[in-house]
Design an enzyme around this catalytic site. Structure first.
Site, PDB file in Angstrom:
ATOM      1  N   THR A 132     -73.336  11.617  47.771  1.00 19.74           N
ATOM      2  CA  THR A 132     -71.941  11.235  47.981  1.00 19.74           C
ATOM      3  C   THR A 132     -71.053  11.702  46.832  1.00 19.74           C
ATOM      4  O   THR A 132     -71.543  11.932  45.720  1.00 19.74           O
ATOM      5  CB  THR A 132     -71.866   9.690  48.097  1.00 19.74           C
ATOM      6  OG1 THR A 132     -70.511   9.272  48.035  1.00 19.74           O
ATOM      7  CG2 THR A 132     -72.615   8.997  46.967  1.00 19.74           C
ATOM      8  N   GLU A 134     -69.057   9.730  45.510  1.00 15.09           N
ATOM      9  CA  GLU A 134     -68.771   8.537  44.703  1.00 15.09           C
ATOM     10  C   GLU A 134     -69.481   8.576  43.352  1.00 15.09           C
ATOM     11  O   GLU A 134     -69.129   7.826  42.444  1.00 15.09           O
ATOM     12  CB  GLU A 134     -69.131   7.263  45.483  1.00 15.09           C
ATOM     13  CG  GLU A 134     -68.439   7.252  46.823  1.00 15.09           C
ATOM     14  CD  GLU A 134     -68.377   5.906  47.521  1.00 15.09           C
ATOM     15  OE1 GLU A 134     -68.534   4.870  46.852  1.00 15.09           O
ATOM     16  OE2 GLU A 134     -68.159   5.910  48.734  1.00 15.09           O
TER      17      GLU A 134
END
Ligand code: NAD
Ligand code: TYD
Length: 353
Positions: A132, A134
Site C-alpha cells: 500500500t 500508506e
C-alpha cells in the site's frame, strides 16, 4: 498455475476473476476466510477446473509448504492481510500476526520451495507482494506525490505492519536472491469491497437512510484507483517487472473525502431517488476524527508507466458510477455481508466517534 493468498477478499477476488478471464491459466486461492474473505465473491468460478480453493492461514507453514509442493506454482501473488486502518486502531495484534508474521512464514516457505526448483522454473519464479501507499506516511497539500524512493514513515498500526512486511520482502531478495516484486498501491474502489471502507460504506448507509459518517472536516485526500486497473498493474508487474524492484500504482485521481461522498450521493440521487430524502448528502454527519488520520496520499506512478507500460484506464467518475451500479444490482451479496458481526463492528467503531 499461480498461488494467490487472500483471493477471497476485495482485491484478491477481483484479481482471480481478472486473471482467469485474461490469462486463462489456473489459480490456487489460499485464504483463511476472515470476516473480509467471502467465497461468494468467486461463486461464478464454481465448477471451473482452473480454480482451486484452499482454506487456511498463511501463518501455517506446514500447510503453505504442502500447497507449494502439490501445485508447483510459477508465482505467488500475496494479497492476504488485515487491511482496515480503523480495525488496526481497535486491535493491532491481528495485523502484526497476519501482515508481519504471516508474510514472514510465506517468504520462508517460498524460499525453500524456490531454492529446490530446477531451471528454468527457478529463474521464472516470482513472489509478488501487494502493498500500500500508506507505508510512506502522510503528505501536506504542497508535497510531491510518493515515489518509490520516498522514505517509509507509516503512521497507523496497519501501515506499520505493511511496512514491516515490505522490508522483509526486500530483505529476502537482497539476502537470498528470492525473485520478489513489491507493488505499493493507492486506495482501491470497485465491486466486491467490504462495506467498512469509505465508498461502499457510504453507498450502503445512504441506501438504508443512515448517517454518512465523515471523519474530521472531510478534507483528507486519497488517490483513488479502480480495482480493475490495480489488477492490470499487478499482471504487468508479474509479467515484466524486474525482481527486487518496487512499483507504485496509483489512479492519478486525488479527491477529498467530501468530494467522494458528494459524488456517491449525486449518483444515488439520480439512480435511486428516495422521496423521504430529497438529497442523499443531507445524511452527511461529521464524526470525531480517526486518531492519527493521515492528511493526504498521492502516488507518482511514472516508473510503472515508463518501465512496464501500465496506466490507469478508468476515470474516477465512470468507475464510481459502475461501482454504485454494482452495489445496486447485487442485493444478495450485500445482504450476505451485512451480518450480525458487521453490525457489532459498526457499533463498536462508531459509538465513540
Ligand atoms: P481484504 O481485507 O478485502 O481481504 C483480505 C483477504 O485476506 C481476505 O479474503 C481474508 O480472508 C484474507 N486473510 C486475512 N488474513 C489471512 C491469513 N492469516 N491467512 C490467509 N488469508 C488471510 O483486503 P483487500 O482490500 O482486498 O486488500 C488486499 C491487499 O491489498 C492487502 O495486502 C492490502 O494491504 C493491499 N492493498 C489494499 C488497498 C485497498 O484500497 N483496499 C490498497 C493498496 C493495497
Ligand atoms: P478507508 O476506506 O478506511 O481507507 P484508508 O484509511 O486506508 O485510506 O478511508 C478512506 C478515507 O475516508 C480516509 O481518509 C478515512 C475516511 N473515512 C471517513 O471519513 N469515514 C468513514 O466511515 C470511513 C470508513 C473512512
Amino acid at each position: 498455475m499461480i498461488l494467490v493468498t487472500g483471493g477471497a477478499g476485495f482485491i484478491g477476488a477481483n484479481f482471480v476473476l481478472d486473471w482467469i478471464a485474461t490469462e486463462g491459466s489456473p489459480v490456487v486461492n489460499f485464504d483463511k476466510l476472515t470476516y473480509a474473505g467471502n467465497p461468494a465473491n468467486l461463486a461464478s468460478l464454481k465448477g471451473d477446473s482452473r480454480y482451486v480453493f484452499a482454506q487456511g492461514d498463511i501463518c501455517d507453514r506446514k500447510r503453505v509448504a504442502s500447497l507449494l509442493q502439490t501445485h508447483q506454482p510459477q508465482a505467488i501473488v500475496h494479497f492476504a492481510a488485515e487491511s482496515h486502518v480503523d480495525r488496526s486502531i481497535h486491535g493491532p495484534g491481528e495485523f502484526v500476526q497476519t501482515n508481519v508474521v504471516g508474510t514472514f512464514s510465506l517468504l520462508e516457505e517460498a524460499r525453500s520451495y524456490w531454492s529446490a526448483l530446477p531451471e528454468p522454473a527457478k529463474s521464472r519464479f516470482r513472489f509478488l507482494h501487494v502493498s500500500t501507499d500508506e507505508v510512506y506516511g502522510s503528505l501536506s497539500s504542497s508535497d510531491p506525490a510518493f515515489s518509490e524512493t520516498t522514505p517509509y514513515a507509516p503512521n497507523s498500526p496497519y501501515a506499520a505492519s505493511k511496512a514491516a512486511s515490505d522490508h522483509l520482502v526486500r530483505a529476502y531478495h537482497h539476502t537470498y536472491g528470492l525473485p520478489v516484486i513489491t507493488t505499493n498501491c493507492s486506495n482501491n474502489y470497485g465491486p466486491l469491497q467490504f462495506p467498512e471502507k469509505l465508498i461502499p460504506l457510504m453507498i450502503l448507509n445512504a441506501l438504508n437512510g443512515k448517517p454518512l459518517p465523515v471523519y474530521g472536516d472531510g478534507k483528507n485526500v486519497r488517490d483513488w484507483l479502480y480495482v480493475g486497473d490495480h489488477c492490470a498493474g499487478i499482471r504487468a508487474a508479474l509479467a515484466k517487472g524486474r525482481p527486487g524492484e518496487t512499483y507504485n500504482i496509483g489512479g492519478n485521481s486525488e479527491k477529498t473525502n467530501l468530494e467522494v461522498v458528494h459524488a456517491v450521493c449525486a449518483i444515488l440521487d439520480e439512480l435511486r431517488p428516495n422521496s423521504l430524502i430529497t438529497h442523499y448528502l443531507s445524511l452527511i454527519t461529521y464524526v470525531k476524527d480517526r486518531p492519527g488520520h493521515d492528511q493526504r496520499y498521492a502516488i507518482n506512478a511514472e516508473k510503472i508507466r515508463r518501465e512496464l507500460g501500465w496506466e490507469p484506464q478508468e476515470r474516477f467518475e465512470k468507475g464510481l458510477r459502475k461501482t454504485v451500479e454494482w452495489y445496486l444490482s447485487n442485493n444478495e451479496w450485500v445482504d450476505s455481508v451485512l451480518t450480525g458481526d458487521y453490525r457489532k463492528w459498526m457499533d463498536s467503531n462508531y459509538a465513540k466517534r
